[in-house]
Structures are given as structure tokens and as C-alpha cells.
Scaffold this motif. Structure first.
Motif, PDB file in Angstrom:
ATOM      1  N   HIS A 214       1.620  -0.288  -7.150  1.00 29.52           N
ATOM      2  CA  HIS A 214       1.535  -1.601  -7.775  1.00 29.52           C
ATOM      3  C   HIS A 214       2.866  -2.336  -7.683  1.00 29.52           C
ATOM      4  O   HIS A 214       2.917  -3.542  -7.424  1.00 29.52           O
ATOM      5  CB  HIS A 214       1.096  -1.444  -9.231  1.00 29.52           C
ATOM      6  CG  HIS A 214       0.949  -2.742  -9.948  1.00 29.52           C
ATOM      7  ND1 HIS A 214       1.611  -3.020 -11.115  1.00 29.52           N
ATOM      8  CD2 HIS A 214       0.234  -3.851  -9.655  1.00 29.52           C
ATOM      9  CE1 HIS A 214       1.311  -4.251 -11.504  1.00 29.52           C
ATOM     10  NE2 HIS A 214       0.469  -4.775 -10.647  1.00 29.52           N
ATOM     11  N   SER A 215       3.977  -1.597  -7.891  1.00 38.03           N
ATOM     12  CA  SER A 215       5.292  -2.227  -7.785  1.00 38.03           C
ATOM     13  C   SER A 215       5.530  -2.762  -6.384  1.00 38.03           C
ATOM     14  O   SER A 215       6.016  -3.881  -6.207  1.00 38.03           O
ATOM     15  CB  SER A 215       6.393  -1.227  -8.116  1.00 38.03           C
ATOM     16  OG  SER A 215       6.275  -0.806  -9.448  1.00 38.03           O
TER      17      SER A 215
ATOM     18  N   ILE B 248       3.298  -3.678  -4.237  1.00 39.91           N
ATOM     19  CA  ILE B 248       2.453  -4.860  -4.060  1.00 39.91           C
ATOM     20  C   ILE B 248       3.082  -6.050  -4.778  1.00 39.91           C
ATOM     21  O   ILE B 248       3.139  -7.161  -4.249  1.00 39.91           O
ATOM     22  CB  ILE B 248       1.026  -4.592  -4.601  1.00 39.91           C
ATOM     23  CG1 ILE B 248       0.320  -3.540  -3.745  1.00 39.91           C
ATOM     24  CG2 ILE B 248       0.207  -5.869  -4.672  1.00 39.91           C
ATOM     25  CD1 ILE B 248      -0.138  -4.017  -2.397  1.00 39.91           C
ATOM     26  N   SER B 249       3.579  -5.811  -5.996  1.00 42.50           N
ATOM     27  CA  SER B 249       4.224  -6.891  -6.752  1.00 42.50           C
ATOM     28  C   SER B 249       5.412  -7.456  -6.017  1.00 42.50           C
ATOM     29  O   SER B 249       5.698  -8.646  -6.081  1.00 42.50           O
ATOM     30  CB  SER B 249       4.707  -6.383  -8.110  1.00 42.50           C
ATOM     31  OG  SER B 249       3.635  -6.178  -8.960  1.00 42.50           O
ATOM     32  N   ASP B 250       6.136  -6.580  -5.343  1.00 46.50           N
ATOM     33  CA  ASP B 250       7.321  -7.025  -4.621  1.00 46.50           C
ATOM     34  C   ASP B 250       6.966  -7.528  -3.231  1.00 46.50           C
ATOM     35  O   ASP B 250       7.864  -7.791  -2.429  1.00 46.50           O
ATOM     36  CB  ASP B 250       8.345  -5.880  -4.509  1.00 46.50           C
ATOM     37  CG  ASP B 250       8.921  -5.508  -5.862  1.00 46.50           C
ATOM     38  OD1 ASP B 250       8.737  -6.306  -6.800  1.00 46.50           O
ATOM     39  OD2 ASP B 250       9.524  -4.428  -5.987  1.00 46.50           O
ATOM     40  N   ASP B 251       5.677  -7.608  -2.934  1.00 46.44           N
ATOM     41  CA  ASP B 251       5.227  -8.083  -1.634  1.00 46.44           C
ATOM     42  C   ASP B 251       5.776  -7.195  -0.512  1.00 46.44           C
ATOM     43  O   ASP B 251       6.159  -7.669   0.547  1.00 46.44           O
ATOM     44  CB  ASP B 251       5.652  -9.549  -1.431  1.00 46.44           C
ATOM     45  CG  ASP B 251       4.895 -10.198  -0.288  1.00 46.44           C
ATOM     46  OD1 ASP B 251       3.788  -9.723   0.014  1.00 46.44           O
ATOM     47  OD2 ASP B 251       5.410 -11.160   0.299  1.00 46.44           O
TER      48      ASP B 251
END
Lengths: 225, 496, 293
Positions: free
Chosen positions: B450-451, B453-456
């Protein structure tokens, strides 16, 4: 046995055969000719089924088989189970369409067979809902529908009332030129087969015409240990 | 069996010692009170307001299951080939939410993303289960079919009719799971029920939460009244028709994903710095990149995921062994049976993600909410099943009268094999859930994915998802070995 | 209840729902935007529907609001050209502009050039307000907001790293990501976490709304100012919607006076912005390791 007739269908020469590791046929020598009506008798486990299956494997191209345990599809109707007898002769698309909408021609072919076996009114009943005797008739009907000259049947009337069994065997004899069937009921075998083969413990005990089989011979076959 | 069971209990005990199971909230009961109040004052008007998300939940589940079934059937035909089996194991080892993370950059945050996120893992599951059903089905009917019959005719006459009932049953059960999957996909932004559930949870609007959950239960409880085999084609056509109006697939995005974004960062780094966005093939930095991710994130994520999984595995077992007698006719009266029966159904119907969310709010962040969420969801399924199995047992007329004797001498020995088989069958499911719940803040693999993904950082997310899938496939094969060794089978109970 | 009736009823219900949904399906070729407010995320569709109408009127084309769940979603949608305009945080804006070459920041809230984060602590910690960085938070439990937030994560993390020369996970006994600012406040107020960092505007709004109990939670530090939220638009919209489109959108945002719309963000008004203003955010993100170098 007349071994040099050209119409010999099967011949086994001193063969040993095992099937699913259970019964073994020992040193079996046997010939069956076109047009014969053969009955296999003998106690349970004598190797009747194994012998029938062996014969079937050799001539499966021209023969129909009635399985002892019917080998029907319980979820399909009587009609469709009978139709299965000719699945390999129709195209896949014909087969698939037939599942949903059976052609008139196919109906005309199958209904008379069911009629002669007394199960026409059950044509579109699921096989799983039938009684054992009825299922057995469906299995016979499927073999008949295959219209082969050779019909191999493993206990084809074991679940049918004795007084109706005769009619079924009569029908089998009528439609197929050559018949080999195992029968539990000796009196039926003597009545509907011309040649009787007695099996015991994987060996052929006797191979006689029906008239030659005496009560003494039978007693010997079934009572030895 | 006892030895294996005790070994796993021992492992779980060590895991409990290692795990962080603290309750960090100071007033858990206060929040609990507000939640209970919400349950009794559901704000039913939101159902109408968010009807589109309800519809989307159903559409995604329908289309996803349908595609999954089609692909699954196709794969099931080739299931005897090892590469196909591995492929299926791989695609089902990745949770729906992770699939959504993968499809998000490819197709965007829209319906296709939701449908594919369900369809792909389900295809792997269907392929496996269908192949198992075929393998274990009655072979006798096939003997009656002429030898030279075409494969297809053979299948339609000799196989399909035989497996139809089991297959239908299992597919219907999976559709229910798909509704759950579909709902929770909303938590990461797809337009299903979970979208609003997450918001209302976050804002503490529990009356709205309760209303949405009620519709969700209603949707699932009413399945048997509207999910008729005859109507399924109608639903599927309608669902796809509605879906097709929202489809906007950009090949540019697809291409960018596969040819650029999933490439390891070191390969793109130079191009980004000089503004040319070219790709350079540099092996050593890529290996270092993998190593760094492994050491900094994957390793801890895997460790925490395993710890959580082992606690949950044993916890689920103990929970269901303790609870199933309440729902079993040999131990309690009809009324008690009924009540527990429904309780178990409600708990298993609630997606574990939502349970985790509730417990997280109550107890604060630690492994505890995740443990209870996965444990309750799976425990309810297992207890339900075990009580059904136990109900089938016909007790002797002189069976022990004391319930505790009855339990240990008559019932438990009879249901334990099945129970254990099913527990191990769900092992892999529990691991997938353990990984996923990292999104909610415990440091399992989901947290790092998830991190990323959050950070692209899609390349990193893909690598971590790959690690997760491999871990899952490992557990899956260990579980199979254990079940084979104990000679236990789930055959009776694949579909609950 | 009679099951047959129920089943018919369900069928009707399903058909009715189907019918209704058809009315709200999108039309292709619209100009789409997304926005996530820094608090109160329920019913975004209604609140941002108004600005869609406003922009529609000003620009003379169909404008639609696309709801997303988090910054990761908004950046992704922007990259995928599912939205052409977005209200980003400082960090997500930087990420989006890096990912979509040619895109530009065109506006920001009047408050955004001098944004701040507050460090808040549960009273039980005994920490109290100070001008200098509160070193006493070491070893406590700590929660950020959303992983992708500038004021809830990036900037607080920067100051933590600068003060301790350690990562947050080494500094604190437990590190969490609450998901948003209001949640951070709630978690610290309830004691689930001892310390947290949040957007100063949300803090003020929560205080005004009476949802902050000073006996339980207090601000212990204010970060230095940094630039934050911004409107960013894709560079290729000029091609699609005609030359000068970016300027038109920028003007429309700056001209916006409607209080109801501005409160949805919530900002006093919008002022012009450009990419260079966010250089400090980019540098910080690289330093913290959120954006790779």
C-alpha cells in the motif's frame, strides 16, 4: 469347435488376463464365431466380467456393451442416455443440439426401442429417478440403439423381474447377430443361449451347447470351492 | 493428527509472544457504545442515496464471477499440465485488492478494474475447484460412452451432467464471496459499497455504516430468492450492458504500464533525470534495488505476515471448536441452535476487512484487530460447517449423557478430520487476508504494498506483490502436504 | 412472508435500480476533475458537484467531478487522463506533475503558500507547547495522517528526521498512518496514539466546531511554513479544448467568489500558482525518500 470357419470373431489362445488387479483369467483358450449366442455362467468372481471386457476390447469397433453397473448418466434423461449409444457417429454440433432439442428423426429411432423395453413413458425422466430394473433396461436400450452386430452384455437382466427378463433377453437375441452375455440365472442362460461357457476361478470349466449342460455339471461348477 | 495439531498450537504460541497484541485505545467501550448506538439507529436514507454503489457492488461481482467462471473452465481443461497448475496457483495467490492495485494504473479507477480484480483470482480458484470436482466425480457414466466420441460431446454427455450440481453449488457460493470482494474493493476507491463504508467509518458516522451493512446483508441473504439459474443469463447480460457504458480503456496507459512503469526504478532513473524518459538496462543496480526492497521491507512484511497467519490459523481452530457445539443439535436446544446458526451466518457474511476496521477503531492499531477479524470470519465459517457435520452424526441410544463426554468421545473424534482438513484448506486464505490487512496499518506485506502504491512506485509494489504470491503458493503447497499426510479431505465440504 | 412475492419484489427492485443507474452514467469527452478535501470526506459528490457546475458555466463545456478515495487514487487518475484537473496536496501535486510531463500548477488557496502542520499530543504525555521542536516525543507512539499527505506526513516526517537523524520508526515506539487529519486528532485525543501530526487548518476547524477537548489533547509544536495544496492541470488540455484553455481554467478558479463552493475546500479564495513554488516540497520528498532520486 470349428476353428477354420472364416467367420471367427474372437479367439483367445492360452491367454492370461488381469483386469484392475482383481480377477485373473488363467490360460484361457476360446473362439467365438459369428452368429453364436453365448452364455457365460459361474459363481461370483469367476472372471465373467473380465472375459467380457477382454472380448469387448478386441472388437469394440463392431460391438455394443451392456455394463453390469449400467454406466448411465443419472442426471440425463432416459432418451439422452440411449442417444449416447451413437455419440461417436454424429457430429459434435448435432450432439450438442440434441441435448437441447432432439430431432424428430432421432426420436423416431429411439422411441420404438424404449417401447419394446416397456419404458417409453419414462423417455424424458432423469435416469437417476428410475428403479434399478428400469435403469438396466435403459442400459440395454443404449446398447441396442448402437445397432452393432455383436452385443456383449454383463448381467443384463440382474435387476429385472424374472418373468420380464426373458423378454429382454429375447429382444437382445433378436437385434444382434452375435451375443455374448454373462448371466447369473442359469435357467435363463440355458433358455436364451445356445452355447454355455462355465467359468470358475478364472478358468474355463466347460464349454458346451445348452442341451449338453446337465444338472451334474452345473452342481460341480457352483459347488467346488 | 494430535501431534500435528499440537505442533501448530506450539508455533502459534511462540507467534503470540512475538506479536504486538496491545489494546492502545484508552476508552474502547466509548467508541463501542457509539457503534452499538449506530446499529440501532440506522440511517436508512443513505441506501437510496448510494444506490449506485449497491448496484456496482452487484455488477462487479456478477461480471467478475462470470468472467472467472469462463476463464476457470478454460483453465480447468488443461489442469493436468504443471505450468497451468502453477499459473492458477499464482493468480489466486494474489488477493483481489492487490489485483485492483495492479489494474489501477492499467485501466484506471473504473469498473473494468473492479471486474478484473475479481475475475482473475477467481479464475484460478474456479480452475482448481472445477478440476477437482471433475477428478473426484463419478467415472462410471464415462464407461458407457463410445470410445471414439469427440472430446466435446464426451464432456457434455458424460462429464457436465455429472458435475453440474456440485459446480453450480460451488459457483453460487463463490458469487457470495465475490459480493464481499466487490464490496471491500470500495475501500481502496472503487465505486462500490465499501467506498462509502470507509468514509462513514472514518468520520464515525455509524448510523450510516449500519444502514449500508444492513443492505449488504440483505443482498446476500436474499440471494437464494433472486439468483435462479434461469435468471443468471439475464443478470449477466444486464450487468455487462451497464458495465460497457463505463468502459474507457486507453491503450496508451496499458502500454505505459507494461513497457515503462513496472520496470525497476534503476532502469528508468537516468531517463527521468535527463528528461528523456528512456530506459536503460542496468543489471547490477536492479539487483541492488531488489536486495534493498527485500531487506528494508519485504523481509519484515513476510515475517509479520507469517506470525499473524499462524496465530490466526490456530485461533480460528480453537474458536470454532469452542463455538460449534452451540449450533449443534447434540449439545443445545433448538432455539439456541437457531440463534447461533444465524449469528455465525452474520459473522461469516461480514467481510474480514470490515471486521478489522471495526476492531481497529475499538482497540487501536496492533495485530489484535487483524487477529480477531480473520479469526472470527474464518471461525464462523468453520464452526458452521463443523456443526452441520456434527448434526449428521447419529448418536447411539446409550451415548454419554454428559455433554463434555459426548463432545470429546462421540462428536469431536468424528468431525475432527474434516475440521482439520478445512482449517488447513483455509490456511492460504488466512495468509492472503493477513497480508491484505497490512493496508490498515500493521506491518504485514500489505502495508508495504500500500505504501508503494501511495508513493506511486508501481515497480516496487509489483515486486512486493510477487513476493506475497510466492509466499502464498508456498503455504498452499505445505497445506496440501499436511492434508495428504494426515489423509484428510475437504471433499464433503468444499462449498459450505 | 410469501417467498414468491418476495422474489418478485426483488426482481422489481433490481430492475428499478438498474433503471435509475442509467440516468447517472457519464458522457464521453467531458472535462473531468477530482478533489479530496483535507477533512469531512463524506458526500463529496454533492459538495463538488457545485464547482463542476460553476466551471461548466465559465468554460462553456461539460465538467464533471470524479470522486477518489485518496491521493494515490487522484494521482493515478491524473496520470491515466481520467481526470484533467485535480486539487492536490503539495506532495501529490509534485508526484502528479513529475508523472505527467507538461502539467502545471495553476492555482492554490490563499492560505496554501504558508501552510503548517501541528504536532499534537495527548495530555497524559505531559508534553506542552513550545517554540522549538519537541524532542520529548522520542519513544512515544506517533501517528501520521494519510501516507500521501503533505501536512500529515511529508513535512512532519522531514522535521522528525532532521531533529533526530533517524527514521520515524526508529524514533517512535509505534508509528501509524491514521488515514486523515480528523482521524489523527481523534486517535490522539482518545489516547490510541500519544502524539500525532496534522494539518493546522483542520485543527482550527475542529476547535471551532468544539470537537477538541483541551483537557485531553494539545498542540505542542507548529512547523515552519511550507507551500501545500494546489490545482494542477494536464498540459495537453490546450490541444483538446482549444488554445488558452489552461488560462481560462486558471482565471475561472481565481474569480471564484461563491462561499459555499470555497467552503468545500475550505479556502478563503484561490490565487495563482506555478510549478516552481513547490520546489521545496519536491526537495523534501526526495530527502525523505518518498520520491526517488
Amino acid at each position: 469347435m470349428d476353428s477354420d470357419t472364416p467367420s471367427c470373431l474372437f479367439s483367445l489362445d492360452k491367454e492370461n488376463i488381469s483386469y484392475q488387479d482383481t480377477t485373473i483369467l488363467k490360460n484361457v483358450t476360446l473362439e467365438i464365431n459369428q452368429g453364436e449366442k453365448v452364455g457365460l455362467i459361474g459363481p461370483s468372481g469367476a472372471g465373467k466380467t473380465t472375459l467380457l471386457r477382454t472380448l469387448y476390447q478386441r472388437v469394440s469397433e463392431q460391438s455394443a456393451f451392456v455394463h453390469q453397473h449400467y454406466a448411465l448418466v443419472p442426471q440425463l434423461s432416459v432418451f439422452h442416455n440411449v442417444y449416447v449409444g451413437r455419440l461417436d457417429r454424429n457430429t459434435t454440433s448435432q450432439n450438442l443440439i440434441n441435448l437441447v432439442y432432439p430431432r424428430e428423426q432421432v426420436r423416431q429411432e429411439i422411441f420404438p426401442i424404449l417401447d419394446s423395453l416397456g419404458i417409453k413413458e419414462k423417455s424424458f425422466v432423469r435416469v437417476g429417478e428410475l428403479s434399478g430394473g428400469e435403469m438396466q433396461r435403459v442400459a440395454v436400450a443404449r446398447a441396442i440403439y448402437r445397432q452393432e452386430s455383436i452385443l456383449l452384455a454383463d448381467e443384463p437382466v440382474s435387476s429385472i423381474d424374472p418373468h420380464q427378463a426373458g423378454a429382454v433377453l429375447e429382444l437382445i437375441n433378436q437385434v444382434a447377430e452375435t451375443v455374448v452375455m454373462s448371466l447369473h440365472a442359469v435357467e435363463l442362460a440355458l433358455k436364451y443361449a445356445e452355447r454355455i461357457i462355465g467359468l470358475h476361478n478364472g478358468e474355463i470349466q466347460f464349454d458346451l451347447s445348452a442341451e449338453e449342460v446337465t444338472p451334474v455339471i452345473l452342481k460341480e461348477l457352483y459347488q467346488q470351492s | 493428527m494430535l501431534k500435528t495439531s499440537l505442533t501448530f498450537v506450539g508455533i502459534a504460541f511462540i507467534a503470540v509472544v512475538l506479536a504486538d497484541l496491545e489494546v492502545s485505545t484508552q476508552h474502547p467501550w466509548l467508541e463501542m457504545g457509539r457503534m452499538v448506538e449506530g446499529v440501532f439507529t440506522p440511517e436508512l436514507s443513505v441506501i437510496w442515496e448510494f444506490k449506485a454503489s449497491l448496484l456496482n457492488t452487484a455488477i462487479f461481482a456478477l461480471c467478475g464471477t462470470f468472467l472467472g467462471v469462463i476463464l476457470g473452465i478454460g483453465l480447468a481443461f488443461f489442469f493436468q499440465f504443471l505450468p497451468v497448475r502453477l499459473f492458477c496457483a499464482f493468480i489466486r495467490a494474489i488477493h483481489e485488492i492487490f489485483w485492483a492495485f495492479i489494474f489501477l494504473p492499467i485501466v484506471g479507477l473504473n469498473s473494468i478494474c473492479g471486474v478484473l480484480a475479481i475475475a482473475i483470482p477467481y479464475a484460478g480458484i474456479f480452475a482448481k475447484v472445477y478440476a477437482e470436482i471433475i477428478q473426484e466425480s463419478d467415472q462410471q457414466p464415462l464407461e458407457g460412452i463410445p470410445k471414439d466420441t469427440h472430446r466435446l460431446s464426451r464432456f457434455f454427455y458424460g462429464v457436465l451432467p455429472v458435475i453440474y450440481a456440485d459446480t453450480k453449488h460451488y459457483t453460487a457460493y463463490r458469487f457470495e464471496c465475490a459480493l464481499r470482494s466487490s464490496a471491500i474493493l470500495g475501500f481502496i476507491g472503487l465505486p462500490t459499497l465499501g467506498y462509502h463504508l470507509e468514509t462513514f467509518f472514518k468520520e464515525g458516522m455509524y448510523s450510516e455504516v449500519a444502514a449500508l451493512l444492513i443492505v449488504f446483508y440483505f443482498l446476500i441473504a436474499s440471494l437464494k430468492y433472486w439468483l435462479k439459474p434461469r435468471l443468471v443469463p439475464v443478470y449477466v447480460v444486464l450487468a455487462f450492458a451497464l458495465l460497457s457504458r463505463e468502459i474507457s480503456l486507453s491503450w496508451e496507459n496499458v502500454a505505459r504500464f507494461f513497457t515503462y512503469e513496472i520496470l525497476p526504478w534503476p532502469m528508468r532513473r537516468q531517463g527521468i533525470h535527463d528528461g528523456t524518459y528512456t530506459v536503460s538496462f542496468v543489471l547490477i543496480p536492479v539487483l541492488e534495488w531488489v536486495k534493498a526492497i527485500w531487506l528494508d521491507e519485504a523481509w519484515e512484511g513476510i515475517w509479520k505476515t507469517i506470525v499473524l497467519t499462524q496465530i490466526v490459523l490456530v485461533g480460528t481452530g480453537l474458536f470454532s471448536l469452542f463455538v460449534f457445539p452451540f449450533a449443534c443439535r447434540h449439545f443445545a436446544g433448538k432455539v439456541t441452535n437457531r440463534i447461533w446458526h444465524y449469528l455465525l451466518i452474520i459473522v461469516r457474511t461480514t467481510p474480514e476487512y470490515i471486521l478489522a476496521y471495526i476492531f481497529l477503531t475499538l482497540w487501536g492499531p496492533s495485530m489484535l484487530p487483524a487477529v480477531w477479524a480473520i479469526l472470527l470470519h474464518n471461525g464462523a465459517i468453520l464452526a458452521f460447517l463443523s456443526s452441520n457435520n456434527a448434526d449428521l452424526v447419529q448418536l447411539r441410544i446409550d451415548a454419554p449423557f454428559k455433554r463434555i463426554d459426548r463432545y470429546f468421545y462421540e462428536i469431536l473424534p468424528r468431525v475432527y478430520g474434516q475440521f482439520l482438513a478445512f482449517l488447513f484448506y483455509r490456511w492460504e486464505v488466512m495468509m492472503r487476508e493477513s497480508a491484505i490487512l497490512g493496508i490498515l496499518g500493521i506491518y504485514t506485506l500489505g502495508f508495504y504494498i500500500h505504501s508503494a502504491i501511495s508513493d506511486d512506485q508501481i515497480d516496487k509494489a509489483m515486486l512486493l506483490i510477487l513476493f506475497t504470491a510466492i509466499l502464498n503458493m508456498g503455504i498452499d503447497s505445505i497445506s496440501q502436504v499436511v492434508r495428504r499426510r494426515l489423509k484428510i479431505s475437504t471433499k464433503l465440504s468444499i462449498a459450505s | 412472508m410469501c417467498f414468491a412475492v418476495l422474489s418478485n419484489y426483488m426482481r422489481l427492485l433490481v430492475l428499478f435500480l438498474l433503471f435509475n443507474s442509467m440516468l447517472v452514467l457519464p458522457v464521453l469527452g467531458e472535462f473531468k476533475f477530482t478533489a479530496i478535501p483535507d477533512q469531512d470526506t463524506a458526500r463529496l459528490q454533492q459538495r463538488f458537484g457545485k464547482i463542476a457546475d460553476y466551471l461548466s458555466g465559465k468554460l462553456g463545456i461539460e465538467v464533471k467531478y470524479i470522486p477518489v478515495k485518496d491521493y494515490a487514487g487522484s494521482v493515478q487518475s491524473f496520470k491515466n487522463n481520467e481526470v484533467q484537473l485535480a486539487w492536490f496536496g503539495g506532495l501529490s501535486g509534485v508526484k502528479a506533475r513529475l508523472a505527467v510531463p507538461g502539467s502545471v500548477a495553476i492555482a492554490q488557496g490563499a492560505e496554501d503558500p504558508y501552510f503548517m502542520s501541528y504536532f499534537i499530543a495527548n495530555v497524559s504525555t505531559g508534553l506542552s507547547f513550545a517554540e522549538e521542536f519537541p524532542k520529548g516525543i522520542k519513544g512515544r507512539t506517533f501517528t501520521f495522517g494519510s501516507k500521501g499527505s503533505t501536512s500529515g506526513r511529508l513535512m512532519p516526517e522531514l522535521f522528525i528526521r532532521q531533529s533526530f537523524s533517524q527514521t520515524p520508526r526508529d524514533v517512535f515506539s509505534r508509528v501509524g498512518f491514521s488515514g486523515d487529519h480528523s482521524k489523527t486528532l481523534a486517535l490522539v485525543q482518545s489516547g490510541s496514539y500519544e502524539v500525532g501530526a496534522m494539518n493546522f487548518k483542520v485543527w482550527k476547524k475542529e476547535v471551532d466546531a468544539g470537537r477538541v477537548d483541551p483537557a485531553k489533547v494539545q498542540v505542542i509544536w507548529r512547523t515552519p511554513a511550507y507551500p501545500d495544496y494546489n490545482w494542477t492541470i494536464r498540459g495537453d488540455v490546450d490541444e483538446t479544448y482549444g488554445e488558452g484553455f489552461i488560462k481560462k481554467v486558471q482565471q475561472a478558479l481565481i474569480d471564484l467568489q461563491d462561499r459555499a463552493i470555497l467552503d468545500a475546500f475550505p479556502r478563503a479564495r484561490f490565487i495563482p500558482a506555478d510549478n516552481s513554488m513547490f520546489k521545496p516540497v519536491l526537495d523534501t520528498a526526495i530527502e525523505v525518500g518518498i520520491i526517488r532520486n
